[in-house]
Each structure stands twice: as structure tokens, then as C-alpha cells.
Design an enzyme around this catalytic site. Structure first.
Site, PDB file in Angstrom:
ATOM      1  N   ASP A 123      44.463  47.153  37.068  1.00  0.00           N
ATOM      2  CA  ASP A 123      43.471  46.688  38.055  1.00  0.00           C
ATOM      3  C   ASP A 123      43.072  45.246  37.745  1.00  0.00           C
ATOM      4  OD1 ASP A 123      40.194  47.787  39.267  1.00  0.00           O
ATOM      5  OD2 ASP A 123      41.863  46.775  40.268  1.00  0.00           O
TER       6      ASP A 123
ATOM      7  N   LYS B 259      42.268  41.583  38.350  1.00  0.00           N
ATOM      8  CA  LYS B 259      41.801  40.832  39.534  1.00  0.00           C
ATOM      9  C   LYS B 259      40.769  39.826  39.043  1.00  0.00           C
ATOM     10  CE  LYS B 259      38.529  44.596  40.389  1.00  0.00           C
ATOM     11  NZ  LYS B 259      38.036  45.618  41.311  1.00  0.00           N
TER      12      LYS B 259
ATOM     13  N   ASN C  53      37.702  40.915  37.137  1.00  0.00           N
ATOM     14  CA  ASN C  53      37.860  41.436  35.761  1.00  0.00           C
ATOM     15  C   ASN C  53      38.255  40.355  34.772  1.00  0.00           C
ATOM     16  OD1 ASN C  53      37.199  44.005  36.483  1.00  0.00           O
ATOM     17  ND2 ASN C  53      39.305  44.649  36.898  1.00  0.00           N
TER      18      ASN C  53
ATOM     19  N   ASP D 121      37.415  45.577  31.759  1.00  0.00           N
ATOM     20  CA  ASP D 121      37.507  46.742  32.646  1.00  0.00           C
ATOM     21  C   ASP D 121      38.815  47.509  32.495  1.00  0.00           C
ATOM     22  OD1 ASP D 121      36.630  47.461  36.126  1.00  0.00           O
ATOM     23  OD2 ASP D 121      36.692  48.632  34.293  1.00  0.00           O
TER      24      ASP D 121
ATOM     25  N   THR E 296      42.828  47.578  43.181  1.00  0.00           N
ATOM     26  CA  THR E 296      42.043  46.943  44.251  1.00  0.00           C
ATOM     27  C   THR E 296      42.988  46.353  45.284  1.00  0.00           C
ATOM     28  OG1 THR E 296      40.363  46.441  42.600  1.00  0.00           O
ATOM     29  CG2 THR E 296      40.247  45.198  44.671  1.00  0.00           C
TER      30      THR E 296
HETATM   31  C1  MP6 Z   1      31.222  42.521  33.657  1.00  0.00           C
HETATM   32  N1  MP6 Z   1      31.697  43.196  32.620  1.00  0.00           N
HETATM   33  O1  MP6 Z   1      29.859  40.279  29.291  1.00  0.00           O
HETATM   34  C2  MP6 Z   1      30.398  41.380  33.484  1.00  0.00           C
HETATM   35  C3  MP6 Z   1      30.095  40.952  32.160  1.00  0.00           C
HETATM   36  C4  MP6 Z   1      29.257  39.844  31.984  1.00  0.00           C
HETATM   37  C5  MP6 Z   1      28.712  39.195  33.097  1.00  0.00           C
HETATM   38  C6  MP6 Z   1      29.046  39.615  34.387  1.00  0.00           C
HETATM   39  C7  MP6 Z   1      29.879  40.694  34.579  1.00  0.00           C
HETATM   40  C8  MP6 Z   1      30.662  41.668  31.064  1.00  0.00           C
HETATM   41  C9  MP6 Z   1      31.442  42.799  31.349  1.00  0.00           C
HETATM   42  C10 MP6 Z   1      31.989  43.590  30.285  1.00  0.00           C
HETATM   43  C11 MP6 Z   1      31.812  43.146  28.967  1.00  0.00           C
HETATM   44  N2  MP6 Z   1      31.094  42.035  28.701  1.00  0.00           N
HETATM   45  C12 MP6 Z   1      30.514  41.283  29.661  1.00  0.00           C
HETATM   46  N3  MP6 Z   1      31.553  42.917  34.887  1.00  0.00           N
HETATM   47  C13 MP6 Z   1      32.555  43.993  35.036  1.00  0.00           C
HETATM   48  C14 MP6 Z   1      33.754  43.434  35.716  1.00  0.00           C
HETATM   49  C15 MP6 Z   1      31.991  45.156  35.806  1.00  0.00           C
HETATM   50  C16 MP6 Z   1      31.559  44.684  37.186  1.00  0.00           C
HETATM   51  C17 MP6 Z   1      33.056  46.234  35.903  1.00  0.00           C
HETATM   52  C18 MP6 Z   1      30.797  45.696  35.066  1.00  0.00           C
HETATM   53  C19 MP6 Z   1      32.657  44.748  30.621  1.00  0.00           C
HETATM   54  C20 MP6 Z   1      33.194  45.618  29.571  1.00  0.00           C
HETATM   55  C21 MP6 Z   1      34.108  46.619  30.186  1.00  0.00           C
HETATM   56  C22 MP6 Z   1      34.233  47.884  29.564  1.00  0.00           C
HETATM   57  C23 MP6 Z   1      33.515  47.664  30.926  1.00  0.00           C
HETATM   58  C24 MP6 Z   1      27.811  38.082  32.904  1.00  0.00           C
HETATM   59  C25 MP6 Z   1      27.617  37.337  31.797  1.00  0.00           C
HETATM   60  N4  MP6 Z   1      26.657  36.392  32.064  1.00  0.00           N
HETATM   61  N5  MP6 Z   1      26.256  36.557  33.289  1.00  0.00           N
HETATM   62  C26 MP6 Z   1      26.961  37.572  33.841  1.00  0.00           C
END
Ligand code: MP6
Length: 462
Positions: free
Chosen positions: A142, A144, A147, A160, A182
Site C-alpha cells: 500500500d 502511496k 505513507n 503503515d 489504495t
Molecule cells: C502517520 N503515521 O510520526 C503520521 C505520522 C506523523 C505525522 C502525520 C502522520 C506518523 C505515523 C506513524 C509513525 N510515526 C509518525 N500517518 C499514517 C500514514 C496514518 C494516517 C496511517 C496514521 C505511523 C506508524 C505506523 C504503524 C502505523 C506528523 C508528524 N508531525 N505532524 C504530523
């Protein structure tokens, strides 16, 4: 700053009470990722939190276990790292690296599309990451832009792994299963045979490279079905003016037959992919030690759309006879003393004249047009001719001059920054997006001056 191994050692036997939880970083399908700070040392983590009941109800226990298995295998600077897990009575907690700059998507959206240096660097880091992942016999499935995260130093951090697959030794395909990624990035083999393979991630790479350069993905439709139709037919087109090495690389990756894609095992694997002309000046061995290039817009050459004809029914440059500079002077707005929105008699008179004379009046909510004219509004490789209308709201409306439909508004903000590139081209930098505008009549300076004056006026009135 603790390094990865120090962080990993220090985080044995954690519990919820050891952390301060802050903003939600993102919502996954069955989880929420929250910024968390370790109270003992201030270390920040991205805490992935899952509701046990929900996981069980949705029959996703295997999915969660697989994600934990995959995350535990991955120890590489280009991926988010799993440092610890713990649970309480109703939740599971995964402590992961915090990617300070967040998803790459908002940066791409703001500039429209990346310049070639930026595209090359970030694509190279994704290639390096996939090379590592596939050596671990893992398919992401996935991949994209959402991610692809960026750490504090602006390096890629891929994330992800909820839908990732670990392949059995000796196989390069995973057993058919129901998962499909996606829409815009899913590979044709996943749609037809449900069989994902390493080359499925290469297909997504090709789509991401296209989107970094064009500002939109190669396969898109009004709905998923239309998107899938285009993917299974390999139906996409390279916009005019695409840099040739990028176009060539995309064409060598977005091939329906997975084994034919550059980077596929059957084509010699990642070596030939890394040797493609596009990556000619990439130093692969020190990529992660290099300082990433600044994220900048790719500004396709001015002549890209020389076939843009002036639309019928418009005079040569589409300038309306309500030229803002006259009105500005007429309302005493040129000087700094008179209030911007005073309902003065001359304003009412001008408004009455505007309503009877100007075809653009209906789009302006009873505001006075200070300047209106045709501009080419560019985003990546897409270019739309619009009637830009600046009013004493102040507002910046843009109208489709053929359909005579209001298409939108450049959000007015005191933080807007105006930048004139040349006598035709100017940028309006707003907090979430940069508008790249070309005035065929060469009045970029007039637009910039008018808008800046209105900003000053508005600031002095507020
Ligand atoms: C995110 N996953 O720092 C993030 C993350 C950080 C910000 C925005 C989105 C972030 C992770 C993450 C690990 N560390 C991070 N988004 C993912 C794509 C979704 C939408 C799926 C939650 C994910 C770890 C993975 C096992 C799930 C961010 C940082 N500063 N401002 C925004």
C-alpha cells in the site's frame, strides 16, 4: 538525543502512565496514531493505539499480529521504527518513531509538484527503502504519498505496514488474498489475480514518481471503478514537457506484466533500476547522510502551453474595463488614508456601473472589482485559463470564462506572500498552497502591487 538503540534499550516494560499524550497524528483503519512524550526523558514517539474489542470484532487480530511482526523486522533509517509495545485492559500500544515533518503529501500539495532535484532525491530514497524491504522478503502493498513521512532532517520514513506481506522463502508472489491497496496506486495484478509480488511495490513507485513530477497520479478517475479500468489497461499519458529521463523511467516501470518492470527480479532487480539515467548523479551509498534538497515547485517552461488561445468573446488580453488601478485611485484606496470598505457614494456609483457593465459582477458578492483579467492558473503540469477577479472584499475569485462558473477563490490571508517572477508570472503563497499564475497581458506587477496594497489596507483597518 537518544539514538535508535539507546531508545530501544531504554523502553523496556513501558505503560500508558509513563507518557504524556498530545495531538493525533493520523487515523489508520483500525488505529489512531498519537504523539506521545516519555515523561522520564522527554523522548517523543508516535504511539499507535488499537482498541482490543474493535480488533476482535472486525476479525483483525491476524492483521495486527502481522503488522507487529513486520515492524519488528524493520530496522532501517528510511522506515519508522517500532521501539516497544504494551497493553492495558482495553488497548494495545505500539511505540514508534515520530516523523517530525509528517506526511510528504501536504508539501507536494503546497508546491503543486516537485522540481527535478527534489523528485530525484525522494524517489531515490524510496527505491533504497524498497530494496531493503524486499531483501527482508516483505511487500508493502500500500505504498502511496500518504505513507511516506519525513523526519526532522527531511529524510523519508516509510510507514503503515498493516497490509504488508511477508513472503515464504523461495516464492516471489504472495498467495492471492482479498487485500487491494489504495485505488490510484494499486497494481494491475492485484486487481486481476489478487496476487501481489515485489513488483507490485514497483508499480506504486512508478505512480509516485509520476505524481511527484506532475502533481497528480497517472491513474485517476471519477470513482474507483474508472480508476481500476485505466490501471488494468495501463491507460495513462505523460504530460507534454515531462523531463525525458523521468518519462522514460516511468514507462519502464508502469508495465502491466510485473516481470517486465525495471527493478523486477526477472530484470536484474534493483541494480538496473538504480543505474537508470534519471538517477545518474545519485550517490546511492551515502544517500541517507546527504542533506535532502529543499522542497521546491517544478515550474514547467512558459512555452508549455503556447497553444493556449485567447478565448472567443474576450478582448485580446481578457482585461475587463474595470481595471483595478483606476478603481483603486477612484476610491482613494491608492493612498493610505481612506478606509477600505467605506460605503462612499462613489463606491456605490461604481458598484451600480459594475453591475450593469461587467459580466464578472455576479461572482463578486456585491463587492467592487478592483482588477479582473485572464490568467493561466498552473498546478504541476495542469494549466487552467481562468478570469482572476480581485475585489475590495478583499477577495480573489477565479472563474471559468467559458462555462462562466465560479471555480474557486484564492484564500485571502494576511500571511499571503506575493512573488513576481517576471512581467507575466507571479506567485501567491498562501499557508497551504502556492498559486502559480501567468498573466498573458504581462500585468504581473499590477496584480502584485494591487494585492499587496489591499493587504496593507486591510491590516491598517483591522
Ligand atoms: C502517520 N503515521 O510520526 C503520521 C505520522 C506523523 C505525522 C502525520 C502522520 C506518523 C505515523 C506513524 C509513525 N510515526 C509518525 N500517518 C499514517 C500514514 C496514518 C494516517 C496511517 C496514521 C505511523 C506508524 C505506523 C504503524 C502505523 C506528523 C508528524 N508531525 N505532524 C504530523
Amino acid at each position: 538525543m537518544a539514538d535508535d538503540n539507546q531508545k530501544a534499550k531504554a523502553d523496556v516494560g513501558k505503560k500508558k502512565e509513563d507518557f504524556e499524550f498530545a495531538k493525533i497524528l493520523g487515523e489508520g483503519s483500525y488505529s489512531t496514531v498519537v504523539l506521545a512524550k516519555d515523561k522520564s526523558n522527554g523522548q517523543k514517539y508516535a504511539m499507535k493505539i488499537l482498541e482490543k474489542k474493535h480488533i476482535i470484532k472486525e476479525k483483525k487480530v491476524a492483521y495486527v499480529n502481522r503488522e507487529k511482526e513486520v515492524l519488528s523486522k524493520i530496522k532501517h533509517p528510511l522506515f519508522v521504527r517500532l521501539y516497544f509495545t504494551f497493553q492495558d485492559s482495553d488497548k494495545l500500544y505500539f511505540g514508534l518513531s515520530f516523523a517530525e515533518r509528517g506526511e510528504i503529501t501536504p508539501y507536494l500539495r503546497k508546491v503543486g509538484c516537485f522540481d527535478e532535484t527534489c523528485t530525484k532525491f525522494y524517489t531515490a530514497e524510496i527505491v533504497e527503502a524498497l530494496d531493503y524491504l524486499h531483501q527482508l522478503r516483505i511487500i508493502h502493498r500500500d505504498l502511496k504519498p500518504e505513507n511516506i513521512l519525513l523526519n526532522e532532517q527531511w529524510h523519508v520514513q516509510i510507514t503503515d505496514f498493516g497490509t504488508a506481506k511477508v513472503l515464504e522463502p523461495g516464492s516471489s508472489q504472495c498467495r492471492a488474498d482479498s487485500f487491494v491497496g489504495t485505488a490510484e496506486y494499486v497494481s494491475p495484478e492485484l486487481l486481476t489475480s489478487k496476487n501481489a509480488c515485489y513488483a507490485s511495490d514497483l508499480w506504486a513507485l512508478g505512480c509516485i514518481l509520476f505524481q511527484f513530477t506532475a502533481g497528480f497520479p497517472p491513474f485517476h478517475g471519477a470513482n474507483e471503478y474508472q480508476c481500476f479500468q485505466k490501471i488494468t489497461k495501463g491507460e495513462y499519458s505523460i504530460p507534454d514537457g515531462f523531463p525525458a529521463p523521468i518519462a522514460d523511467l516511468i514507462e519502464k516501470i508502469l508495465i502491466l506484466e510485473p516481470t517486465e518492470r525495471l527493478g523486477a527480479e526477472e530484470k536484474g532487480g534493483f541494480g538496473p533500476l538504480k543505474q537508470h539515467d534519471f538517477f545518474e548523479d545519485i550517490k546511492w551509498d551515502t544517500l541517507m547522510e546527504q542533506k535532502p534538497p529543499p522542497i521546491k515547485a517544478y515550474l514547467p517552461g512558459q512555452d508549455l502551453h503556447s497553444d493556449m488561445n485567447v478565448l472567443d468573446g474576450m478582448d485580446a488580453d481578457g482585461q475587463d474595463d474595470f481595471d483595478g488601478s483606476l478603481l483603486l485611485a477612484g476610491l482613494g484606496l491608492a493612498d493610505q488614508s481612506k478606509p477600505l470598505a467605506s460605503q462612499s457614494d462613489d463606491r456605490k456609483a461604481l458598484l451600480a456601473k459594475q453591475e450593469s457593465n461587467s459580466p464578472w459582477s455576479p461572482f463578486c458578492n456585491g463587492e467592487l472589482i478592483l482588477k479582473a483579467g485572464l490568467v493561466d492558473k498552473r498546478k504541476g503540469f495542469s494549466c487552467k485559463r481562468r478570469q482572476l477577479i480581485c475585489t475590495d472584499g478583499p477577495h480573489l475569485y477565479y472563474v471559468d470564462p467559458v462555462a462562466m462558473v465560479l471555480k474557486g477563490e484564492i484564500p485571502w490571508s494576511e500571511h499571503m506572500q506575493l512573488e513576481m517572477k517576471n512581467f507575466k508570472t507571479f506567485f501567491i503563497h498562501t499557508p497551504n498552497r502556492t498559486y502559480f499564475l501567468e498573466d498573458p497581458s504581462g500585468e504581473a506587477q499590477q496584480w502584485v502591487t494591487l494585492i499587496e496594497n489591499l493587504q496593507k489596507k486591510k491590516k491598517s483597518v483591522n
